[in-house]
Design a protein around this motif. Structure first.
Motif, PDB file in Angstrom:
ATOM      1  N   SER A   8       0.824  -1.213   0.000  1.00  0.00           N
ATOM      2  CA  SER A   8       0.000   0.000   0.000  1.00  0.00           C
ATOM      3  C   SER A   8       0.858   1.263   0.000  1.00  0.00           C
ATOM      4  CB  SER A   8      -0.954   0.003   1.197  1.00  0.00           C
ATOM      5  OG  SER A   8      -0.251   0.190   2.419  1.00  0.00           O
TER       6      SER A   8
ATOM      7  N   GLU B 136       3.456   1.623  -1.925  1.00  0.00           N
ATOM      8  CA  GLU B 136       3.690   1.836  -3.363  1.00  0.00           C
ATOM      9  C   GLU B 136       2.445   2.387  -4.047  1.00  0.00           C
ATOM     10  OE1 GLU B 136       4.458  -0.825  -7.420  1.00  0.00           O
ATOM     11  OE2 GLU B 136       4.697  -1.764  -5.436  1.00  0.00           O
ATOM     12  N   PHE B 137       1.272   1.891  -3.632  1.00  0.00           N
ATOM     13  CA  PHE B 137       0.028   2.279  -4.310  1.00  0.00           C
ATOM     14  C   PHE B 137      -0.695   3.441  -3.617  1.00  0.00           C
ATOM     15  CE2 PHE B 137       0.496  -2.321  -5.420  1.00  0.00           C
ATOM     16  CZ  PHE B 137       0.757  -2.120  -6.774  1.00  0.00           C
TER      17      PHE B 137
ATOM     18  N   ASN C 263      -6.413   1.192  -6.217  1.00  0.00           N
ATOM     19  CA  ASN C 263      -5.127   1.033  -5.527  1.00  0.00           C
ATOM     20  C   ASN C 263      -5.249   0.081  -4.331  1.00  0.00           C
ATOM     21  OD1 ASN C 263      -3.742   2.680  -7.268  1.00  0.00           O
ATOM     22  ND2 ASN C 263      -3.986   4.527  -6.029  1.00  0.00           N
TER      23      ASN C 263
ATOM     24  N   LYS D 141      -5.176  -3.367  -5.653  1.00  0.00           N
ATOM     25  CA  LYS D 141      -3.808  -3.738  -6.054  1.00  0.00           C
ATOM     26  C   LYS D 141      -2.977  -4.125  -4.838  1.00  0.00           C
ATOM     27  CE  LYS D 141      -3.380  -1.042 -10.328  1.00  0.00           C
ATOM     28  NZ  LYS D 141      -2.673   0.073 -11.000  1.00  0.00           N
TER      29      LYS D 141
END
Length: 278
Positions: free
Chosen positions: A47, A49-50, A165, A168
């Motif tokens: 999370s 990164e996103f 996100n 992901k």
């Protein structure tokens, strides 16, 4: 059992928590800082990164705390379902848990009186101790994030980009927990074990007309009628984009795997050519 130990090591390897010698990788060392299941630790780190850390912290706290839904007394089941539907999110149960936690926080802030908060929980058939525990767990996770100097993104819950996100980040940790509805009636076949499971009654999809074909689930329970709990809809494209190739290649043959292979081939024509050559 040796088989369980080998499976655990294999799962850690899939999550990139081990190096080539079987020791914790640098990523695995960071994962181990969190008192969470490895898959949840991986999702929380992903999370960053996103840019959906705030939301993943809430999800991690809610799935780690005891179940927040109270078993409705006989004769009040429909009332309880109506109350819970107020928090339902079209993207799935993980998002519904965020709605519940945020509503609980709001109710607690507007009513400093402890009795008022407990009444609010009873009115919505929710467990006040479980939600308070989730708040405590979340605060501890925030402290760990700060201690190891990981970025905490600003809340953005409700936007379309944020929902994508979150999915992901969840998929980065829970790609081993994917199931497909094989007949359109809620009979989910899990990709890994090829075992049929059903939606848990606490799922926001339970007893609704909209049953998603592909889902990511938090856990599978044999004791509760082979049910999958905390379920959110995903797309095959998103799964194909984020699943490690070496994990996917080890999945047992199935119609679902064939469908996903076609998606992967479509997303990357080069891999399709290599597959044909192979």
């Amino acid at each position: 059992a040796p088989e369980s130990l080998m499976q655990a090591l294999e799962d850690l390897d899939y999550l990139a928590a081990l190096d080539n010698d079987g020791n914790l990788s640098e990523f695995g060392i960071i994962m181990s800082e969190f008192p969470l299941d490895p898959q949840l630790s991986k999702a929380l780190l992903a999370s960053c990164e996103f840019e959906c850390v705030d939301e993943m912290l809430t999800i991690a706290a809610m799935v780690t705390a005891p179940n927040c839904f109270l078993h409705a007394p006989p004769g009040t089941e429909e009332i309880a379902l109506t109350c819970w539907r107020r928090f339902s999110h079209p993207a799935g149960d993980h998002f519904t848990l965020i709605n519940i936690f945020n509503a609980f926080k709001e109710a607690s802030a507007s009513s400093p009186n402890q009795g008022d908060t407990e009444k609010w929980c009873r009115d919505y058939f929710l467990s006040c101790p479980a939600l308070r525990m989730a708040g405590t767990i979340r605060a501890e996770l925030v402290e760990i994030m700060k201690r190891i100097e990981l970025p905490i993104s600003q809340p953005d819950f409700g936007s379309k980009e944020n929902a994508l996100n979150i999915k992901k980040a969840l998929l980065s940790g829970y790609f081993m927990h994917i199931a497909r509805d094989v007949d359109g009636s809620g009979n989910y076949l899990m990709l890994t074990h090829r075992q049929v499971a059903h939606l848990h009654p606490f799922s926001s999809y339970y007893n609704t007309r909209r049953i998603p074909e592909w889902v990511l689930f938090h856990e599978f329970s044999i004791s509760e009628d082979n049910s999958i709990r905390v379920v959110s809809e995903i797309s095959p494209d998103l799964f194909a984009e984020l699943v490690p190739q070496y994990y996917f290649s080890n999945l047992p043959p199935s119609e679902s795997k064939d469908i996903l292979q076609e998606v992967i081939n479509h997303l990357s024509p080069d891999s399709a050519t290599k597959e044909e050559q192979k």
